[in-house]
Design a protein around this motif. Structure first.
Motif, PDB file in Angstrom:
ATOM      1  N   ARG A 290       1.209  -0.767   0.308  1.00 36.38           N
ATOM      2  CA  ARG A 290      -0.037  -0.126   0.155  1.00 36.38           C
ATOM      3  C   ARG A 290       1.105   1.279   0.547  1.00 36.38           C
ATOM      4  O   ARG A 290       0.473   2.220  -0.624  1.00 36.38           O
ATOM      5  N   SER A 291       1.805   1.363   0.453  1.00 33.82           N
ATOM      6  CA  SER A 291       3.012   2.463   1.221  1.00 33.82           C
ATOM      7  C   SER A 291       3.608   2.477  -0.162  1.00 33.82           C
ATOM      8  O   SER A 291       4.072   3.778  -0.436  1.00 33.82           O
ATOM      9  N   TYR A 293       2.386   1.576  -3.555  1.00 33.79           N
ATOM     10  CA  TYR A 293       1.858   1.647  -4.863  1.00 33.79           C
ATOM     11  C   TYR A 293       0.523   3.081  -3.820  1.00 33.79           C
ATOM     12  O   TYR A 293      -0.171   3.353  -4.705  1.00 33.79           O
ATOM     13  N   GLU A 294       1.208   3.879  -3.017  1.00 35.96           N
ATOM     14  CA  GLU A 294       0.272   5.394  -2.818  1.00 35.96           C
ATOM     15  C   GLU A 294      -0.423   5.721  -3.932  1.00 35.96           C
ATOM     16  O   GLU A 294       0.635   5.905  -4.265  1.00 35.96           O
ATOM     17  N   GLY A 295      -1.162   5.948  -3.870  1.00 33.19           N
ATOM     18  CA  GLY A 295      -2.014   6.882  -5.424  1.00 33.19           C
ATOM     19  C   GLY A 295      -2.467   6.231  -6.228  1.00 33.19           C
ATOM     20  O   GLY A 295      -2.865   7.262  -7.182  1.00 33.19           O
ATOM     21  N   LYS A 296      -2.075   4.770  -6.686  1.00 29.97           N
ATOM     22  CA  LYS A 296      -2.347   4.648  -8.107  1.00 29.97           C
ATOM     23  C   LYS A 296      -3.161   3.450  -7.576  1.00 29.97           C
ATOM     24  O   LYS A 296      -3.285   2.443  -6.270  1.00 29.97           O
ATOM     25  N   LYS A 297      -3.834   2.778  -9.053  1.00 28.05           N
ATOM     26  CA  LYS A 297      -4.563   2.256  -8.925  1.00 28.05           C
ATOM     27  C   LYS A 297      -3.579   0.509  -9.371  1.00 28.05           C
ATOM     28  O   LYS A 297      -2.933   0.728 -10.458  1.00 28.05           O
ATOM     29  N   LYS A 331      -1.455   6.261 -13.483  1.00 20.07           N
ATOM     30  CA  LYS A 331      -2.175   6.078 -12.200  1.00 20.07           C
ATOM     31  C   LYS A 331      -2.315   4.689 -11.360  1.00 20.07           C
ATOM     32  O   LYS A 331      -3.278   4.201 -10.978  1.00 20.07           O
ATOM     33  N   THR A 366       9.022   8.839 -11.348  1.00 19.04           N
ATOM     34  CA  THR A 366       7.955   8.051 -10.799  1.00 19.04           C
ATOM     35  C   THR A 366       7.297   6.688 -10.729  1.00 19.04           C
ATOM     36  O   THR A 366       6.609   6.602  -9.604  1.00 19.04           O
ATOM     37  N   TYR A 367       6.925   6.751 -11.554  1.00 22.66           N
ATOM     38  CA  TYR A 367       5.864   5.699 -12.318  1.00 22.66           C
ATOM     39  C   TYR A 367       6.556   4.915 -13.420  1.00 22.66           C
ATOM     40  O   TYR A 367       7.389   5.200 -14.064  1.00 22.66           O
ATOM     41  N   ASP A 391      -6.513  -3.286  -6.773  1.00 18.36           N
ATOM     42  CA  ASP A 391      -7.583  -2.129  -7.933  1.00 18.36           C
ATOM     43  C   ASP A 391      -8.941  -4.011  -8.323  1.00 18.36           C
ATOM     44  O   ASP A 391      -9.495  -3.474  -9.041  1.00 18.36           O
TER      45      ASP A 391
END
Length: 828
Positions: A290-291, A293-297, A331, A366-367, A391
């Motif tokens: 969770r940490s 991939y925070e902010g991502k699906k 995202k 960052t992605y 998700d």
């Protein structure tokens, strides 16, 4: 059950797969022995966990004798395992793990598993081409496969105790059921195929196709994951072995019995999975992911890196999704776990190329859009954590027996309730209908499904998840094993009841015959009252033999008798019978039409005390298929005419509601036929045309195709001689009360009809008699008969001559009564 296991002993490492009758254990390290270093046993992490959990869930009350697991040890043994070492390992396996090892030479195992199983069977069963290397070594591979199966069969036989259940699993052991059946003819055998079963058009390409089918048919019960797989199997057997396939299974000609074919979709052990989810390591990894991939699906996939798993198609679809929906960039992450496989293939390179292209195009500091894990497998705790934070879960298998990962995803989503994207080519798809279904070959559709899943509102997602969870909970591993073993018990009991019956020659007691005031007599025409000569009938037309007319006329002279002749012939031919014997009743085309017994159309069948008159209006036929769509006939006739032109000596008989195609007109002998190239050609033509008719018209019009040795019959599915007599009983007897007949005598070859007659509650026990054949004992004058064909009949006769002898015996009862008078007392 089979599992791939990297194993080590004495510092060496090898990759082996254990084809297991139930379960194998891995040899690794500890315990003192004079010939081996310390070793211990650990469960195989790559084995079929659902199967293992299901079997282990069976209680001691259900299996009082316990469980024994039979399988290969999973390590190369040639260099270090002598007799003493094998005995040592076998003893500890039996004592500590309830397991029995099957020892196989390394090169035999390699050829059987790595070549035949993985390069021939696996791709063929999943609708892809066998590898070039596999085809080059197919015959050697099959010889080793047969030897491996023989070793398993012998291990089962050695361990077997009376009353044991033999449960054989998966495509590595397809020949074992028949091998065990030969040595343990009365044993309870179940075979379950965990992977897909292909259509007959694919399966027929296998060189060993006949051996495989006969091997599987040694079981009492053959189980599949889905209805489609079971249907393909029945159709394949019918096409290749020329055996009759019914919706419930396969009718076996030779040994007489019936092999039940049914579906048992396997599930997961939810209770065991929840225990694993509760482990601290899982919670720890959930927080880490969770940490991270925070902010991502996160869209999760987990597949073997095998061409049939559709990993490349999944990556291509994700690439399209990013291209067509730019708002997903930055995202959404696809986290694909790709498990290594033992066989060499090009999937790694192909998938890696697509991953590199996507990441090169869309990555930033960052992605990273695709995280592709294929070098090393993740732990089970990490896997559960991934399913928990996902998700969406995306399964794009091009063909798969089940896909239990999707079940595990549903259980892991008890908090987030996120959607499942599932290939329609998985066995799971038929039950998890609340998923987002996809065709993995349509990458544009898959891309749209990814976008739909990511954007789905919480209300819809929750409703879908609730339905998915309900199905997963209902279809769990425990339900699967209980259903399967319950069906096996019923199938085995029925089969043994048939095989163990000792049936006497037909005798009809004078007392019962005299005491009965009303009798129903059912007689098959072909094979019972007369020997069928199709070539003569075709050349000159059907003529009723004089002996048939004589015996029927005398039987119908007795006002207590209602006599019906049952036949596969059409109404036009059978009308000739009633022209000579006006009082006889007829069932034509195996139950498609009936002409009621009696001399005139106004005479009700129950008016059994009436004396008949040969005068009056002619009788008429009553159709029993009046409400059935018969528009299949024209295309079937067109197909059969096409094949008739190309098959010398063949012809078709349009009987009205049924159509017969005779593909061989000469005499048939089982031994010489296999070496007659003309017959073999004709039989191949018959297999082709049956498959064509079934595929194009069979399901749409509910047709039944009944194969014979030199012909096959096409007719409506729910029509039979038994159904015609049931119609007679239901519609003509019930209005006047059950028991309108005191005695029923049925002589013929229809087991379904025998079963129905035997179930009737009458003042006198029904007399059912088979004329279908006899054992070799008869030629030596034995007066009892072990029914090798599994007949439901209570008696037997040896062909038409025996039938006439028996019928004239009962006619003599009436003759003596007329001459000397009825006895003052009847001994019943």
């Amino acid at each position: 059950m089979a599992g791939r296991r990297p194993s080590s002993i004495g510092g060496r490492t090898c990759n082996r797969r254990s084809s297991v009758e139930t379960f194998g254990e891995e040899v690794v390290t500890e315990v003192e022995t004079p010939v081996l270093p310390p070793y211990d046993f650990i469960p195989n992490p790559s084995s079929n966990g659902g199967l293992m959990n299901a079997v282990k869930s069976l209680s001691n009350e259900q299996l009082r004798g316990g469980k024994v697991f039979i399988g290969t040890p999973g390590v190369a043994t040639n260099e270090w395992a002598g007799v003493a070492e094998k005995n040592n390992i076998a003893k500890r396996l039996k004592d500590e793990c309830d397991s029995v090892p099957v020892w196989v030479e390394d090169d035999t195992f390699e050829a059987a598993y790595a070549h035949f199983c993985k390069q021939i069977l696996w791709p063929t069963f999943h609708y892809t081409l066998p590898t070039r290397n596999g085809l080059e070594h197919e015959h050697e591979g099959f010889a080793c496969y047969r030897e491996l199966n023989k070793r398993f069969a012998q291990a089962i036989v050695d361990e077997y105790k009376e009353g044991d259940i033999i449960f054989i699993n998966d495509y590595h052991l397809l020949l074992v059921p028949e091998m065990v059946r030969e040595k343990l003819p009365h044993s309870k055998i179940c075979f379950f195929l965990h992977i897909a079963w292909p259509s007959s058009e694919i399966f027929r390409c296998l060189t060993a196709r006949t051996h495989i089918l006969k091997g599987m048919l040694g079981a009492d019960l053959v189980g599949f994951q889905t209805q489609n797989f079971a249907r393909h199997f029945r159709q394949t057997v019918s096409r290749i072995l020329q055996l009759e396939a019914t919706p419930k299974g396969i009718q076996i000609d030779g040994r007489g019995g019936f092999v039940t074919v049914a579906t048992f979709p396997i599930g997961i052990d939810v209770k065991s999975l929840n225990k694993r989810r509760a482990q601290p390591d899982v919670a720890e990894w959930v927080e880490k992911l969770r940490s991270r991939y925070e902010g991502k699906k996160v869209v999760v996939g987990r597949d073997k890196l095998d061409s049939i798993k559709g990993v490349r198609q999944k990556l291509l679809a994700f690439e399209i999704a990013l291209h067509e929906h730019p708002d997903l960039i930055g995202k959404v992450v696809l986290l694909q776990v790709a498990l290594a496989t033992t066989e060499e293939n090009e999937e790694v390179a192909a998938a890696t190329d697509v991953v590199s292209r996507i990441n090169n195009k869309y990555s930033t500091l960052t992605y990273q859009p695709v995280v592709f894990l294929h070098v090393q497998d993740i732990t089970f705790c990490q896997y559960l954590a991934l399913l928990t934070i996902a998700d969406a879960f995306l399964a794009t298998s091009l063909r798969e027996g089940m896909n239990l990962t999707s079940h595990e995803f549903v259980i892991c989503q008890e908090v987030k309730h996120k959607p499942l994207i599932l290939s329609e080519f998985t066995g799971t798809y038929s039950s998890l209908r609340a998923c987002i279904g996809i065709n993995p070959w349509n990458t544009k559709q898959v891309a749209d499904a990814i976008y739909k899943a990511i954007m789905m509102d919480e209300g819809e997602a929750f409703e879908r998840w609730k339905d998915l969870r309900r199905q997963v909970m209902a279809q769990d591993a425990q339900h699967w094993i209980q259903s399967l073993l319950g069906r096996l018990e019923r199938a085995h009991i029925d089969q043994q009841r048939r095989n163990n019956l000792f049936v006497p020659r037909l005798e009809i007691g004078q007392s019962e015959w005299r005491a009965s005031k009303s009798r129903l007599i059912l007689l098959d025409l072909e094979g019972t009252l007369m020997r069928d000569d199709p070539l003569l009938d075709y050349a000159k037309g059907f003529e009723v033999p004089e002996e048939v007319i004589n015996v029927l006329y005398q039987l119908t002279e007795d006002p207590k008798n209602r006599v019906y002749v049952l036949s596969g012939k059409g109404t036009q031919d059978l009308t000739k019978v009633v022209e000579s014997v006006p009082r006889v009743g007829l069932v034509a085309e195996n139950g498609c039409a009936v002409m009621y017994a009696g001399s005139a159309p106004h005479e009700h069948p129950l008016h059994i005390s009436d004396h008949y008159s040969h005068k009056g209006a002619p009788k008429s036929w009553t159709s029993l298929v009046a409400g059935i769509n018969m528009s299949w006939r024209d295309p079937v006739i067109e197909i059969l005419r096409y094949f008739t032109e190309r098959t010398p000596g063949s012809w078709l008989e349009d009987r009205g509601a049924s159509i017969l195609w005779r593909f061989w007109s000469e005499g048939f002998d089982e031994k010489t036929a296999q070496h007659n190239k003309d017959f073999l050609w004709a039989r191949r033509q018959a297999a082709e045309v049956q498959n064509l008719i079934y595929d194009s018209l069979g399901e749409r019009f509910s047709l039944r195709i009944i194969p014979g040795k030199t012909s096959f019959l096409i007719m409506p599915k729910n029509t039979s001689r038994a159904s015609a007599i049931q119609h007679y009983n239901t519609h003509l007897l019930h209005p006047f009360g059950l028991g309108s007949f005191d005695l029923v005598v049925c002589i013929g070859q229809d087991d379904n009809l025998f079963a129905f007659i035997n179930s009737l509650d009458l003042p006198f026990a029904p007399i059912t008699c088979t004329s279908a054949g006899h054992s070799g004992d008869m030629q030596h004058g034995h007066n009892s008969h072990s029914v090798g064909v599994g007949s439901e009949a209570n008696y037997y006769v040896n062909g038409p001559k025996d039938v006439y002898d028996s019928l004239y015996d009962i006619l003599a009862f009436r003759g003596r009564d007329q001459k000397w008078g009825v006895p003052a007392m009847v001994d019943v």
